[in-house]
Scaffold this motif. Structure first.
Motif, PDB file in Angstrom:
ATOM      1  N   UNK A   1       0.845  -1.211   0.000  1.00  0.00           N
ATOM      2  CA  UNK A   1       0.000   0.000   0.000  1.00  0.00           C
ATOM      3  C   UNK A   1       0.875   1.253   0.000  1.00  0.00           C
ATOM      4  N   UNK A   2       1.911   1.236   0.834  1.00  0.00           N
ATOM      5  CA  UNK A   2       2.789   2.415   0.874  1.00  0.00           C
ATOM      6  C   UNK A   2       3.405   2.650  -0.499  1.00  0.00           C
ATOM      7  N   UNK A   3       3.883   1.576  -1.109  1.00  0.00           N
ATOM      8  CA  UNK A   3       4.535   1.722  -2.411  1.00  0.00           C
ATOM      9  C   UNK A   3       3.554   2.220  -3.470  1.00  0.00           C
ATOM     10  N   UNK A   4       2.315   1.750  -3.344  1.00  0.00           N
ATOM     11  CA  UNK A   4       1.285   2.192  -4.287  1.00  0.00           C
ATOM     12  C   UNK A   4       1.060   3.707  -4.142  1.00  0.00           C
ATOM     13  N   UNK A   5       1.001   4.158  -2.895  1.00  0.00           N
ATOM     14  CA  UNK A   5       0.827   5.601  -2.657  1.00  0.00           C
ATOM     15  C   UNK A   5       2.013   6.380  -3.213  1.00  0.00           C
ATOM     16  N   UNK A   6       3.230   5.904  -2.956  1.00  0.00           N
ATOM     17  CA  UNK A   6       4.421   6.619  -3.449  1.00  0.00           C
ATOM     18  C   UNK A   6       4.349   6.765  -4.973  1.00  0.00           C
ATOM     19  N   UNK A   7       3.958   5.682  -5.601  1.00  0.00           N
ATOM     20  CA  UNK A   7       3.880   5.690  -7.077  1.00  0.00           C
ATOM     21  C   UNK A   7       2.856   6.735  -7.539  1.00  0.00           C
ATOM     22  N   UNK A   8       1.706   6.718  -6.867  1.00  0.00           N
ATOM     23  CA  UNK A   8       0.635   7.648  -7.221  1.00  0.00           C
ATOM     24  C   UNK A   8       1.094   9.109  -7.053  1.00  0.00           C
ATOM     25  N   UNK A   9       1.969   9.334  -6.085  1.00  0.00           N
ATOM     26  CA  UNK A   9       2.421  10.700  -5.807  1.00  0.00           C
ATOM     27  C   UNK A   9       3.502  11.190  -6.774  1.00  0.00           C
ATOM     28  N   UNK A  10       3.922  10.314  -7.658  1.00  0.00           N
ATOM     29  CA  UNK A  10       4.936  10.728  -8.632  1.00  0.00           C
ATOM     30  C   UNK A  10       6.357  10.435  -8.183  1.00  0.00           C
ATOM     31  N   UNK A  11       6.493   9.723  -7.056  1.00  0.00           N
ATOM     32  CA  UNK A  11       7.847   9.325  -6.634  1.00  0.00           C
ATOM     33  C   UNK A  11       8.355   8.307  -7.664  1.00  0.00           C
ATOM     34  N   UNK A  12       9.582   8.536  -8.168  1.00  0.00           N
ATOM     35  CA  UNK A  12      10.052   7.639  -9.234  1.00  0.00           C
ATOM     36  C   UNK A  12      11.378   6.964  -8.902  1.00  0.00           C
ATOM     37  N   UNK A  13      11.815   7.114  -7.640  1.00  0.00           N
ATOM     38  CA  UNK A  13      13.097   6.492  -7.273  1.00  0.00           C
ATOM     39  C   UNK A  13      13.042   6.104  -5.795  1.00  0.00           C
ATOM     40  N   UNK A  14      13.435   4.860  -5.510  1.00  0.00           N
ATOM     41  CA  UNK A  14      13.466   4.419  -4.110  1.00  0.00           C
ATOM     42  C   UNK A  14      14.921   4.168  -3.720  1.00  0.00           C
ATOM     43  N   UNK A  15      15.319   4.740  -2.593  1.00  0.00           N
ATOM     44  CA  UNK A  15      16.662   4.486  -2.082  1.00  0.00           C
ATOM     45  C   UNK A  15      16.522   3.632  -0.826  1.00  0.00           C
ATOM     46  N   UNK A  16      16.944   2.382  -0.925  1.00  0.00           N
ATOM     47  CA  UNK A  16      16.700   1.418   0.152  1.00  0.00           C
ATOM     48  C   UNK A  16      17.955   1.223   1.014  1.00  0.00           C
ATOM     49  N   UNK A  17      17.801   1.373   2.320  1.00  0.00           N
ATOM     50  CA  UNK A  17      18.926   1.202   3.250  1.00  0.00           C
ATOM     51  C   UNK A  17      19.185  -0.261   3.543  1.00  0.00           C
ATOM     52  N   UNK A  18      19.943  -0.899   2.660  1.00  0.00           N
ATOM     53  CA  UNK A  18      20.219  -2.342   2.837  1.00  0.00           C
ATOM     54  C   UNK A  18      21.412  -2.528   3.790  1.00  0.00           C
ATOM     55  N   UNK A  19      22.458  -1.775   3.589  1.00  0.00           N
ATOM     56  CA  UNK A  19      23.710  -1.756   4.378  1.00  0.00           C
ATOM     57  C   UNK A  19      24.540  -3.024   4.243  1.00  0.00           C
ATOM     58  N   UNK A  20      23.914  -4.205   4.329  1.00  0.00           N
ATOM     59  CA  UNK A  20      24.649  -5.463   4.134  1.00  0.00           C
ATOM     60  C   UNK A  20      23.617  -6.555   3.886  1.00  0.00           C
ATOM     61  N   UNK A  21      24.051  -7.630   3.195  1.00  0.00           N
ATOM     62  CA  UNK A  21      23.141  -8.774   3.036  1.00  0.00           C
ATOM     63  C   UNK A  21      23.534  -9.882   4.005  1.00  0.00           C
ATOM     64  N   UNK A  22      24.390  -9.564   4.967  1.00  0.00           N
ATOM     65  CA  UNK A  22      24.885 -10.571   5.913  1.00  0.00           C
ATOM     66  C   UNK A  22      24.166 -10.362   7.257  1.00  0.00           C
ATOM     67  N   UNK A  23      23.340 -11.324   7.643  1.00  0.00           N
ATOM     68  CA  UNK A  23      22.531 -11.160   8.862  1.00  0.00           C
ATOM     69  C   UNK A  23      23.374 -10.903  10.109  1.00  0.00           C
ATOM     70  N   UNK A  24      24.551 -11.528  10.136  1.00  0.00           N
ATOM     71  CA  UNK A  24      25.429 -11.362  11.308  1.00  0.00           C
ATOM     72  C   UNK A  24      25.899  -9.900  11.396  1.00  0.00           C
ATOM     73  N   UNK A  25      26.264  -9.350  10.245  1.00  0.00           N
ATOM     74  CA  UNK A  25      26.725  -7.954  10.200  1.00  0.00           C
ATOM     75  C   UNK A  25      25.570  -7.008  10.536  1.00  0.00           C
TER      76      UNK A  25
END
Ligand code: SF4
Length: 373
Positions: free
Chosen positions: A101-125
């Motif tokens: 739902x949040x993503x749907x709203x962002x799209x509707x608002x004209x947001x065209x880029x998502x910057x995702x805070x992944x930081x690492x794909x290692x669960x331990x880190x």
């Protein structure tokens, strides 16, 4: 008419990460609604006084995706009351706080880029740095972002984290390869004074990699990302062609931008300003119909030139010597001859109609900046 950027700060997070000293707070749910109302008042204040066109928007934090999407909607409606010609509209998100739902709203608002805070794909880190998400959750949210139709996806990843080693980073790169994002910001850990890690480090309790290993790993990152067509276009930023961040380029080119919200900085009419980082003071200022600015600095010609040099040399394309001459009425190679010659002799610069750092020069860029400032 002037086209400028707009940065909007959302200072709320589910949990404080151990390395973080941003204006970002957990457990302040009751503050969210009044903060958004204040933010709208602040934007309105500028809109009444300035006739500009906004062409890039960046909603950062904190964790903007943590707050209710209807509040993001209110903020965006206010920003659209400015004249706009939007080329890029980014929102920062963290895994664990997104849903369809949040993503749907962002799209509707004209947001065209998502910057995702992944930081690492290692669960331990991730656990070591106090993140509240797992690799699985990040992968799930990346799928949601793609399914919602966002073509421009950026990740934040980090280096020199406790528990991280060459193997762990190689696995991060394997995930990058599979996911194929358009843009990556890969930052080395900075021990900011207000962070938990800063205090731990002072007590000698933080185990980080040695700097030679860090340099080797970062070199590997640059090479591997380049193979994936993610070219380094700034010290810590990598993008596929055409996906370089337009909003960030405004900072680096010395162009104007608004900074709305707690701790935000803006640059307007040759003046850099910074808002308070104190939520109660921010609230008080806005209630009293005052701007929440605590610091203003006029950027004179000399200062502008220094900033331009630093920002442009942090970009892989470096400084266009002709543009520099037109902008500052000076020959860069003449004016900074002594320092440039020294760095060029040692193989740290490439010079043609532009001057830019070589790969090994990038790691010594701060030394050059110290010499010329
Ligand atoms: S690093 Fe990001 S998610 Fe973590 S506390 Fe800071 S702003 Fe919030």
């Amino acid at each position: 008419m002037n086209k400028i950027g707009a940065y909007i700060h959302i200072p709320f997070c589910e949990k404080k990460c151990y390395y973080c000293d941003f204006a970002a707070f957990p457990n302040l749910e009751n503050w969210i609604r009044p903060y958004v109302s204040n933010l709208i008042k602040e934007m309105n204040f500028y809109r009444q006084r300035m006739d500009v066109i906004i062409d890039t928007i960046y909603i950062g934090g904190g964790t903007p995706s943590y707050i209710d999407a209807r509040l993001i909607e209110e903020i965006v409606e206010e920003i659209y009351k400015f004249k706009t010609d939007i080329k890029e509209f980014t929102i920062e998100a963290n895994p664990n706080s997104l849903n369809k739902e949040k993503l749907k709203t962002y799209k509707k608002l004209g947001i065209n880029r998502i910057s995702l805070g992944v930081q690492s794909f290692d669960d331990r880190v991730l656990k070591n740095i106090g993140r509240n998400h797992t690799r699985e959750r990040a992968l799930r949210d990346i799928d949601l972002i793609r399914e919602a139709g966002f073509k421009n996806l950026s990740f934040d990843l980090m280096l020199n984290l406790p528990g991280q080693d060459m193997d762990s980073v190689k696995k991060d790169l394997d995930f990058v390869k599979k996911i194929n994002p358009d843009h990556i910001s890969w930052y080395s850990l900075i021990l900011d004074k207000g962070s938990r890690f800063y205090a731990l480090d002072k007590e000698g309790k933080l185990d980080l990699m040695d700097s030679d290993l860090e340099v080797d790993i970062f070199d590997m990152i640059i090479d591997e990302l380049s193979r994936l067509n993610l070219k380094r276009y700034e010290v810590s930023n990598f993008a596929k062609q055409g996906f370089e961040s337009l909003h960030n380029k405004k900072y680096w080119n010395g162009e104007g931008y608004f900074g709305f919200g707690l701790g935000a900085s803006g640059y307007l009419l040759n003046t850099r300003y910074t808002n308070t980082r104190n939520l109660a003071i921010y609230d008080k200022f806005i209630r009293e119909n005052k701007l929440p600015i605590i610091n203003k600095e006029f950027i004179d010609r000399d200062e502008k030139e220094k900033e331009y040099i630093i920002f442009k040399l942090r970009e892989a394309q470096g400084i266009n010597l002709k543009t520099f001459k037109e902008k500052f009425k000076a020959d860069f190679l003449e004016k900074y001859k002594e320092s440039v010659d020294k760095f060029y002799r040692d193989g740290f610069f490439e010079i043609s109609d532009r001057i830019s750092f070589t790969k090994k020069g990038f790691s010594l860029s701060n030394e050059f900046f110290l010499e010329i400032i």
